[in-house]
Design a protein around this motif. Structure first.
Motif: not given
Lengths: 327, 300, 200
Positions: C25-30, C167-172, C174-183, C189-192
């Motif tokens: 969803e928008k607003g989350e970093l997964v 990770v800091a950039l992705l956190a920024e 995700k405020k408006e978008k949904g972001v998913m990182v495959v890793s 940096h798990y806590s982010q």
């Protein structure tokens, strides 16, 4: 700004070459060129407008077409060796031309002849795509094999046909502007114009496509669609050229390499520059072919090979071809 | 792209619109129009069974009145009068058995007769073999006649054709003619120059061969500007040569043709391919016909 | 929302993904994690429309992607593949501007700066190190304006500092978008991340 200056100087070279080519030839003009504008009578006027003009204009138009086709071909097949000759387009166009002439369906230089060349060029390129196991070496080898088959078929048709205008295999393989006249030019020009427009429209997408098929898909450019579009552009550029003057070697391979060295890899920019460079090289080659060994004329394709192949080797040695192999 | 559009418009504007194209006026000369000029010396030859393998030699032997002595002929002697004399070659290869079966006492050959192995066999069989010169111009027909007559031991016949040829005198004309050798389906388009063979014919019948005046080699690849420079009034062609480029419309589409007076007015004369440059007795009958044809076309 | 429902994918009769359900969803970093070969990249290619599911469906903002044009899919989601092929010697600046301006994200400058590309904007992409090329590839994906961003193994060739900045950039973002990182390896940096989806 630097690029604009380069563009304008290349344009100026074309204009100068155009004027020089109209003036130079076996016949020494008695009248200044300027006074011949609008005149249709007399040896000087007919020589300039009926004999030299179609050749010079044809050299510029076809040189531009072959240069642009080279950029599109290398871009779409993501291979610095993907020249229209190597990927089946040229031999397809040759077979298409000869097929209608040999069967008596159309005369050399007719519209049907050009249409058939365009159609066969496109089909040949599609066939190579369909049969190639991958986009790298396998693709080129498939292209070479298909080209060999199509050229052989064309040769068979020439040998068994007694129809006038079927020409010889050497005409088709080495190319010559000698048979070009104003009527033929009027027939092929609209096809090539369409090819230019289509190539220009596809060029920006080619930049995106150059990053890989999946990448291109993710960025909104459907690989299948852009390949089809590029092949149509190529057929429109190569078909008419081959049907009118035969195959002119190396231009499509060499021009994009020169252009990338001058203005970088962007396809859109490369397109307009390769049109200019292609035109200049072919105009020079034609001027040389008809003046070097007067009254004998050297087949154009031989000259472009003689100039183009060494130039290509030098360019590659300079490591400035700007391609990185990933195959 | 814009540039080429502009150039195209400019090109269309500049390109020349032809005036109403002239009616074609061409004349064809075929073998059926020519009779073999027979001249007899009345002498009887020492040789009764002759095989003529040298190109065109059978024609000369027949023209000198010794047709009944011929038992075999070459493939280049094509005239109808010789129809009942068997051809002794397969294409251009000598058929040894056929020759031997005719028991000739004299065989004529020239530089073109092949293969040499066949000639060796014939020589071993003890038949007299004589090599005579080939003819590529009017003058050499005379040499060929002399060689044949002297071989047959008929001295009075040695100059009969020569006399006949020199007795025919043609008026001088200002008409400029260019000879084109065309094989459209092989992309062969040549202009005859000095030594093409046509030059000796044209000068004999009083016309100027513009190609021979300007071009030093027998044949030069047709270049548009070269042809325009020649400005021929009439084109001399071979019948099948014209067909091979698609007739008159194909002819005027060749580079430079339409820009010459001959092309503009479609003035040309065609001569049967086997006739025009095969020099022999029939050439003598061809000369007046060709002279009249060119003069008529030029005046039309 | 990207909604993956009951998704199965077979490759040559071998099951790669089996009845998978997943939402972004928008607003989350997964974080999408899992060991090598469990089909993480395959899933991204399915969501990206390059591969076709054997069964099940993928919708973005309610529309099945199989009913969307490639062009329209690209307006909704952007994907950074594991590897991009740089065959032509574009400059970094050129390659970041391949998309027309109206399709570029408004925070282009932030992306370029966070990924440490400012100094190499004029360099040729073909002459960069693997790590630099990967950051250029990520920048290309992040600059493409979309609602959802999916990045395949973005940390694989990066040093500690670069990962931190990314990770800091992705956190920024995700405020408006949904972001998913495959890793398969997120380091410290798990806590982010807002949540983790483990693929097994």
């Amino acid at each position: 700004m630097k690029k604009l200056a380069l563009y304008l100087s290349l344009l100026a070279v074309i204009v100068l070459l155009f004027i020089a080519s109209l003036r130079i030839g076996i016949i020494h003009l008695q009248t200044p060129l300027w006074d011949l504008i609008g005149k249709h009578d007399g040896i000087d006027a007919t020589t300039v407008w009926d004999v030299r003009f179609p050749r010079v204009f044809g050299a510029a138009l076809l040189g531009a077409a072959l240069g642009v086709a080279g950029v599109i071909a290398q871009g779409i097949f993501r291979n610095p060796l993907a020249e229209p000759t190597l990927i089946g387009l040229t031999s397809g166009a040759t077979l298409g031309s000869i097929a209608v002439i040999a069967t008596g369906a159309a005369a050399f230089g007719s519209r049907t002849n050009v249409e058939s060349a365009v159609l066969f060029a496109g089909l040949a390129a599609l066939l190579v795509q369909l049969l190639a196991p991958n986009k790298g070496l396998g693709f080129l080898i498939t292209g070479i094999a298909i080209s060999a088959i199509l050229t052989a078929l064309a040769g068979v048709m020439i040998s068994i046909s007694a129809k006038p205008g079927v020409q010889s295999l050497s005409f088709w393989n080495f190319g010559s502007l000698a048979m070009l006249n104003n009527q033929t030019l009027k027939i092929i020009a609209p096809f090539i114009e369409l090819g230019f427009i289509s190539a220009f429209m596809v060029s920006r997408k080619l930049d995106i496509y150059s990053l890989g098929e999946n990448s291109s898909h993710y960025m909104g450019v459907k690989p299948k669609q852009i390949r089809l579009w590029a092949i149509i552009s190529l057929a429109l550029l190569i078909g008419p050229a081959v049907s009118a003057v035969g195959a002119i070697a190396f231009l499509g391979l060499l021009v994009p390499h020169i252009v990338r060295l001058l203005v970088g890899p962007s396809h859109r920019r490369a397109l307009s520059f390769s049109a200019l460079i292609g035109a200049i090289i072919l105009m020079l080659a034609d001027l040389a072919s008809r003046t070097l060994f007067q009254p004998h004329e050297i087949p154009l394709g031989l000259l472009t090979s003689l100039i183009g192949a060494p130039a290509l080797i030098i360019l590659l040695r300079l490591r400035s071809a700007q391609w990185v192999s990933h195959d | 792209m814009k540039r080429s559009v502009k150039l195209l418009i400019l090109g269309t504007a500049l390109s020349i619109v032809f005036g109403a194209s002239a009616q074609a006026s061409g004349i064809n000369i075929g073998p059926e129009q020519l009779k073999l000029p027979v001249v007899k010396s009345g002498e009887v030859s020492k040789y009764q069974k002759i095989v003529a393998l040298a190109d065109g030699s059978a024609e000369i032997i027949a023209a000198l009145g010794y047709k009944s002595n011929l038992v075999g002929r070459d493939i280049a002697s094509t005239m109808p009068e010789l129809a009942n004399v068997p051809i002794d070659t397969n294409a251009h290869q000598v058929a040894v058995e056929r020759v031997l079966s005719q028991h000739p006492d004299l065989i004529f050959i020239d530089a073109n007769t092949s293969p040499t192995s066949a000639l060796d066999v014939l020589a071993k069989s003890g038949i007299k073999i004589l090599k005579i010169p080939s003819a590529f111009s009017l003058a050499s027909v005379v040499l060929k006649e002399r060689a044949i007559a002297s071989a047959l031991v008929v001295p009075k016949a040695e100059k009969l054709l020569e006399v006949k040829m020199s007795s025919s005198v043609f008026p001088k004309s200002k008409t400029k003619v260019a000879f084109l050798y065309l094989r459209g389906n092989a992309s062969i388009y040549l202009v005859g120059g000095k030594g093409s063979g046509a030059d000796s014919i044209l000068s004999k019948i009083g016309f100027t061969d513009v190609g021979a005046n300007l071009l030093k080699t027998p044949f030069t690849a047709l270049s548009a500007e070269e042809l325009i420079k020649l400005q021929p009034d009439v084109l001399l062609l071979m019948t099948k040569g014209l067909q091979s480029v698609g007739g008159v419309s194909g002819l005027v589409a060749l580079p430079g043709i339409a820009q010459t007076p001959a092309g503009k007015n479609k003035r040309y004369v065609t001569v049967d391919d086997s006739l025009l440059l095969s020099f022999g007795p029939r050439t003598i009958s061809m000369l007046p016909l060709l002279q009249q044809a060119i003069a008529k076309v030029a005046g039309s | 929302m990207i909604n993956v429902k009951n998704l199965s994918f077979y490759r040559e009769n071998r099951v790669v993904l089996d009845e998978l359900d997943l939402q972004l969803e928008k607003g989350e970093l997964v974080l999408l994690s899992g060991s090598n070969g469990v089909g993480k990249s395959t899933l991204l290619q399915l969501i990206g429309g390059v591969l076709k599911p054997t069964s099940g469906e993928i919708t973005i903002n309610g529309t099945d992607i199989s009913e969307m044009k490639v062009k329209d899919q690209a307006l909704l989601r952007s994907i950074a593949p594991q590897r991009r092929i740089f065959t032509l010697a574009y400059s970094v600046g050129e390659v970041l501007h391949l998309l027309p301006e109206k399709r570029r994200s408004f925070n282009v400058d932030l992306i370029i700066e966070s990924l440490g590309l400012v100094e190499i904007m004029a360099s040729k992409v073909t002459e960069l190190s693997i790590g630099q090329q990967q950051r250029v590839s990520l920048a290309i994906a992040l600059i493409q304006e979309a609602d959802f961003y999916l990045l395949d193994e973005p940390f694989s060739a990066q040093d500690e500092d670069s990962v931190l900045n990314l990770v800091a950039l992705l956190a920024e973002i995700k405020k408006e978008k949904g972001v998913m990182v495959v890793s398969h390896n997120t380091g410290t940096h798990y806590s982010q991340f807002d949540r983790e989806i483990k693929l097994t």
